[in-house]
Design an enzyme around this catalytic site. Structure first.
Site, PDB file in Angstrom:
ATOM      1  CD  GLU A  68      -2.142   6.196  -2.991  1.00 37.55           C
ATOM      2  OE1 GLU A  68      -3.191   5.764  -3.529  1.00 37.55           O
ATOM      3  OE2 GLU A  68      -2.100   6.623  -1.828  1.00 37.55           O
TER       4      GLU A  68
ATOM      5  CE  LYS B  78      -2.199   2.014   7.709  1.00 37.48           C
ATOM      6  NZ  LYS B  78      -3.263   3.000   7.888  1.00 37.48           N
TER       7      LYS B  78
ATOM      8  CB  CYS C  41      39.724  16.591  22.347  1.00 32.43           C
ATOM      9  SG  CYS C  41      39.366  15.598  23.798  1.00 32.43           S
TER      10      CYS C  41
ATOM     11  CE  LYS D 107      -3.848   1.936   2.687  1.00 30.37           C
ATOM     12  NZ  LYS D 107      -3.275   3.197   3.075  1.00 30.37           N
TER      13      LYS D 107
HETATM   14  S1  IVH Z   1      -7.751  -0.008  -3.553  1.00 30.97           S
HETATM   15  C1  IVH Z   1     -11.952   0.125  -2.561  1.00 30.97           C
HETATM   16  N1  IVH Z   1      -5.241  -0.564  -3.801  1.00 30.97           N
HETATM   17  O1  IVH Z   1      -5.282   3.181   0.232  1.00 30.97           O
HETATM   18  C2  IVH Z   1     -10.516   0.027  -2.755  1.00 30.97           C
HETATM   19  N2  IVH Z   1      -5.857   1.322  -2.528  1.00 30.97           N
HETATM   20  O2  IVH Z   1      -7.413   3.456   2.511  1.00 30.97           O
HETATM   21  C3  IVH Z   1      -9.782   1.216  -2.340  1.00 30.97           C
HETATM   22  N3  IVH Z   1      -3.938   2.578  -1.629  1.00 30.97           N
HETATM   23  O3  IVH Z   1      -7.489   5.598  -0.947  1.00 30.97           O
HETATM   24  C4  IVH Z   1      -8.562   1.448  -3.052  1.00 30.97           C
HETATM   25  N4  IVH Z   1      -2.385   1.282  -2.493  1.00 30.97           N
HETATM   26  O4  IVH Z   1      -5.019   5.859  -1.457  1.00 30.97           O
HETATM   27  C5  IVH Z   1      -6.152   0.266  -3.275  1.00 30.97           C
HETATM   28  N5  IVH Z   1      -3.052  -1.187  -4.136  1.00 30.97           N
HETATM   29  C6  IVH Z   1      -3.941  -0.359  -3.614  1.00 30.97           C
HETATM   30  C7  IVH Z   1      -3.573   0.759  -2.849  1.00 30.97           C
HETATM   31  C8  IVH Z   1      -4.560   1.581  -2.323  1.00 30.97           C
HETATM   32  C9  IVH Z   1      -2.623   2.359  -1.761  1.00 30.97           C
HETATM   33  C10 IVH Z   1      -4.546   3.672  -0.844  1.00 30.97           C
HETATM   34  C11 IVH Z   1      -5.481   4.537  -1.622  1.00 30.97           C
HETATM   35  C12 IVH Z   1      -6.796   4.405  -0.936  1.00 30.97           C
HETATM   36  C13 IVH Z   1      -6.387   4.005   0.452  1.00 30.97           C
HETATM   37  C14 IVH Z   1      -7.464   3.260   1.145  1.00 30.97           C
END
Ligand code: IVH
Length: 676
Positions: A177, A309, A406, A119
Site C-alpha cells: 500500500e 472493517k 466578554c 488494513k
Molecule cells: S491483501 C487478495 N493485505 O485492501 C488479497 N490488502 O480490498 C488482497 N489492503 O487492494 C490484498 N492492507 O489496497 C491485503 N495487509 C493487507 C492490506 C490490503 C490494505 C488493501 C489493498 C487491497 C484492498 C482490498
C-alpha cells in the site's frame, strides 16, 4: 415496481457509480463520502441478488477498482490484483471460518491460524523485481490491468531499488500500500478530504518531481507473480519482507480463534487515532500458503482472506480539549476537539457536545477516550466515554460561569412556555457588548435570508472584524474601500464588485430587515408576521408604548416570549443606535398591504373550537384576504367570536360578557357571501 422501473432504478445507480469512479480514479477526487459510496455499491449488489435479470459490466460485483486513467501507459498484471470481501460483525467472521472449514472438509477442531494485518487505507501497488532490481510498478487499475507508475513509485524512499539478499526471489511482484502519513496530511488537508485521496493525487502526478513533493510511504503485505519464493507462511513472508528492506505494518499479528481476532480488532480500533497512518479495518489471511492455494478465489476475492472493517460512522479517539463557542444569541456551545480520526472517509477533529447538561450527563472530560459518531449529515458527536481508561488526575469539566469572550456572567434562563430551566447556558450581555456575539450577529446580518450580500460571507466578516473595518451592521454601508483595496487578496475589481453588491442591498424589504436585526426568537416566519402587522419600519421601531406591545400579542404566532424579546432588544442603547443608523443609510420598503376595502374591513375575529371542512390557517387567510384581522384572545378589541365544535367555554362566556358577537361557521361564511 415493474421490471422496467426496477431496471431504470438499477441503471441510474450504476451510472452514478461510474461517475464516482471516474472522478476518483481519473481525477483523484472523491465527490462522495466513502460510506455513501459503499452504500451505493451495497444497494446495487442487493438489487442484483433480488432480481436476477439485472446485469451490468460496470457492476461492483464484476469490477475490481476501475479502468486505469488515460494519463499513464497500461500494462497487464501477471497475476490479477484481487479485492477482499468485507466482514462487519462477529457473525460475519464465524460464517467466514465455517465456509473455509466446509470447503476444506474439516471440523471445528481444525485450528486455523490467521495473519491479522491492520488494513491501511491507501492506494495499492505492485512492484516487479527481477534479480533484485526494481523494474516496473503498476497501480491496481481494474485488477487485471494497471497503470505504469514506475517513475512515480521510484521516488518513494520506502521502495528499495535494489535488493541483494541471497534469498530474495529471482522474479517477484511485491504488493503493498502506498499511503501518506497523517502528520504529513495535516499540511494538505485543505486540498484533499482524507490521506488516501492525497496519496492517490500524489501518485498520479504527471511528473515524478511533483510526486516527490507530497511525501509518500510504502508498506508491503503480499505478492503476485513469484518465482523462487521459499516461505510457506504469510507470517514468515512478512518477516522476510523486513529483512529485504521493505517496511511492514508494525501491528501485524498471527492469531487463531474468532474470539482472539475480535479482541485484537477492538484493541487496534482503540489505537486508531494514535497511529500515524489511516486504517479502515483488519485483514485476516489464512497463514498457511498451501491452504490458501487449496481455497483459491471466488469471483474477484480470495476465499482465504477477509477484511474486518471498522464502522463507517463511528470511531474511537481522544478528547484533547473542550472549546466553548458563542453563538449569535449568546448560547455557549461546548465543542470537543478530538485527535483527528477518519470516520467513513472524512477526517473528524471536532465533535459537538450540545450543552452543559450533556457534558454532565455523560461526564465527558478532557483527556477521555471517546466513541465519536458521524452519521449522515449530522454533526459528529460523542456517543460515550470510556471511564475505565480515565487517568487518575482527570478532572470534571466545569462549564464557564463567565463568558469566555466578554467575561459577563453566564446564565440559564427559565423557559416560561416549558416551565423548565433551559439546558443552554448563555452570555448575559446585551447588544454589541460581547465581541463573539457581535461577530455572529454580523454573520447573521449578511446571511442568505437577511441582507444576502453577494461575496460578503462569514470569512469576510471575520476578516473585516479583525481589521477593525466593521463592528456594527451599519459599518458595512460605510466601509473604507480604499483601505480594502490594499489588503492581500483584494484588488480594484473585487472591491468594485463588493461595493456594487452592498449598494444593491440598500433597498430592503421590511421582513428581511426585521429578520436581519437578529432579535432573539424572531426568525424568518415571525419577521414576516411582524412586517405584515406593522407595515412600515417606523411603526415597528416606535413601539415603545405598553399598548403596542400588547397589540403584538394579537398577531397569531407571536407570543409573550417574542414580545418580551423585542422589548428587551429596543431597550438596549447599542441596538437603538444600530437601528437608527441603519435607517439612515437604507431604504426599508413597506410591507405590501392587503387592500382595506374588503368585506371584513376593520373587523377582528377569533376562532374557538373545531371548524368543519376548513382549517384555522385557511380561515385566517380568508379573513386577511378580505381586509379583516385575526386576534389571539378575547378582549374589547374583538368583534366576532367564531365558534366551532367543542368551543372553549371560558372564551364564549367572556365574549358574551363583553357583548361580542358570537357567530357560527355558517354565519361567518355568509359574511363573505359564501355558503358552508
Ligand atoms: S491483501 C487478495 N493485505 O485492501 C488479497 N490488502 O480490498 C488482497 N489492503 O487492494 C490484498 N492492507 O489496497 C491485503 N495487509 C493487507 C492490506 C490490503 C490494505 C488493501 C489493498 C487491497 C484492498 C482490498
Amino acid at each position: 415496481m415493474n421490471k422496467k422501473e426496477i431496471q431504470d432504478q438499477y441503471k441510474k445507480k450504476i451510472k452514478l457509480l461510474i461517475k464516482y469512479n471516474q472522478s476518483y480514479f481519473n481525477n483523484s477526487k472523491s465527490i462522495v463520502s466513502d460510506s455513501e459510496y459503499d452504500e451505493l455499491k451495497k444497494e446495487i449488489i442487493l438489487l442484483e441478488k433480488k432480481y436476477n435479470f439485472l446485469k451490468s459490466n460496470n457492476s461492483p460485483s464484476k469490477v475490481v477498482g476501475h479502468k486505469p486513467s488515460k494519463n499513464f501507459k497500461k500494462d497487464l498484471h501477471r497475476v490479477p490484483m484481487l479485492s477482499l470481501s468485507n466482514a462487519f460483525t462477529e457473525d460475519d467472521l464465524i460464517n467466514f471460518e465455517k465456509k473455509i472449514l466446509n470447503f476444506l472438509s474439516e471440523n471445528e477442531k481444525f485450528k486455523i491460524s490467521y495473519s491479522a494485518e491492520p488494513k491501511i487505507d491507501g492506494i495499492s501497488a505492485s512492484l516487479t523485481y527481477k534479480n533484485g532490481n526494481f523494474e516496473r510498478g503498476l497501480s491496481r487499475g481494474d485488477g487485471r490491468e494497471g497503470e505504469d507508475i514506475t517513475a512515480n513509485l521510484a521516488t518513494i524512499k520506502d521502495i528499495p531499488k535494489k535488493i541483494s539478499n541471497k534469498d530474495f526471489p529471482e522474479d517477484i511482484d511485491i504488493r503493498g500500500e502506498v499511503f501518506i502519513q497523517n502528520s504529513d496530511f495535516e499540511n494538505l488537508k485543505d486540498k484533499f478530504a482524507n490521506p488516501r485521496n492525497a496519496a492517490s493525487g500524489s501518485l498520479r502526478q504527471k511528473s515524478p518531481e511533483d510526486t516527490k513533493k507530497i511525501p509518500l510511504n510504502f508498506i508491503a503485505y503480499t505478492f503476485g507473480f513469484e518465482q523462487g519464493l521459499k516461505q510457506i507462511k504469510q507470517s514468515d513472508y512478512l518477516k522476510k519482507l523486513g529483512e529485504w528492506g521493505f517496511k511492514t505494518n508494525p501491528l501485524n499479528k498471527t492469531i487463531s480463534g474468532i474470539k482472539n481476532l475480535i479482541q485484537n480488532y477492538n484493541e487496534v480500533e482503540e489505537q486508531r487515532a494514535n497511529l500515524d497512518f489511516d486504517i479502515d479495518g483488519i485483514v485476516y489471511k489464512i497463514n498457511d500458503f498451501d491452504l490458501q492455494k487449496r481455497l483459491g478465489n471466488v469471483a474477484n476475492a480470495p476465499r482465504w482472506a477477509i477484511a474486518h472493517k471498522f464502522s463507517s460512522d463511528k470511531a474511537i479517539s481522544e478528547i484533547l480539549d473542550i472549546d466553548i463557542q458563542i453563538g449569535r444569541t449568546g448560547a455557549l456551545t461546548p465543542v470537543a476537539k478530538i485527535k483527528p480520526v477518519n470516520i467513513g472517509g472524512v477526517i473528524v477533529s471536532n465533535a459537538t457536545l450540545h450543552n452543559e447538561d450533556e457534558i454532565n450527563r455523560k461526564d465527558i472530560r478532557i483527556g477521555d477516550t471517546a466513541v465519536i459518531e458521524r452519521a449522515g449529515d449530522v454533526i459528529p458527536h460523542i456517543l460515550s466515554v470510556d471511564k475505565k481508561k480515565r487517568l487518575k488526575n482527570s478532572k470534571k469539566f466545569i462549564f464557564p460561569k463567565n463568558c469566555p469572550s466578554c467575561g459577563s456572567e453566564t446564565i440559564k434562563e427559565f423557559n416560561k412556555v416549558t416551565k423548565k430551566i433551559d439546558a443552554v447556558r448563555r452570555c448575559s450581555s446585551e447588544g454589541y457588548y460581547c465581541d463573539k456575539i457581535s461577530i455572529e450577529k454580523l454573520k447573521h446580518f449578511v446571511s442568505k435570508e437577511a441582507f444576502n450580500i453577494d461575496g460578503f460571507g462569514k470569512k469576510i466578516v471575520e476578516n473585516f472584524w479583525k481589521l477593525k473595518l466593521i463592528k456594527y451592521p451599519q459599518d458595512i454601508f460605510n466601509l473604507n474601500f480604499s483601505k480594502i483595496e490594499n489588503l492581500e487578496g483584494w484588488g480594484k475589481l473585487s472591491v468594485q464588485n463588493l461595493k456594487y453588491s452592498i449598494d444593491q442591498k440598500k433597498n430592503i424589504s421590511l421582513e428581511r430587515f426585521i429578520y436581519s436585526l437578529g432579535i432573539r426568537h424572531i426568525g424568518l416566519e415571525n419577521a414576516k408576521l411582524l412586517s405584515k402587522h406593522f407595515v412600515s419600519f417606523s411603526k415597528f421601531k416606535n413601539l415603545s408604548k405598553q399598548i403596542d406591545y400588547e397589540d403584538m400579542l394579537n398577531i397569531d404566532g407571536i407570543g409573550e416570549t417574542q414580545v418580551s424579546s423585542i422589548k428587551s432588544f429596543f431597550s438596549n442603547k447599542d441596538n437603538k443606535k444600530v437601528v437608527n443608523e441603519l435607517e439612515n443609510v437604507l431604504l426599508i420598503k413597506d410591507a405590501i398591504q392587503n387592500s382595506d376595502n374588503g368585506l371584513l374591513n376593520n373587523k377582528t375575529f377569533l376562532v374557538t373550537g373545531k371548524l368543519n371542512g376548513i382549517s384555522r390557517a385557511e380561515v385566517k387567510s380568508l379573513i386577511e384576504e378580505n381586509s379583516g384581522k385575526t386576534i389571539s384572545s378575547v378582549s374589547k378589541k374583538l368583534n366576532f367570536l367564531i365558534i366551532g365544535e367543542k368551543p372553549t367555554k371560558k372564551k364564549v362566556d367572556y365574549a358574551k360578557e363583553l357583548k361580542i358577537k358570537v357567530i357560527s361557521q355558517a354565519e361567518f361564511l355568509k359574511m363573505l357571501n359564501k355558503s358552508s
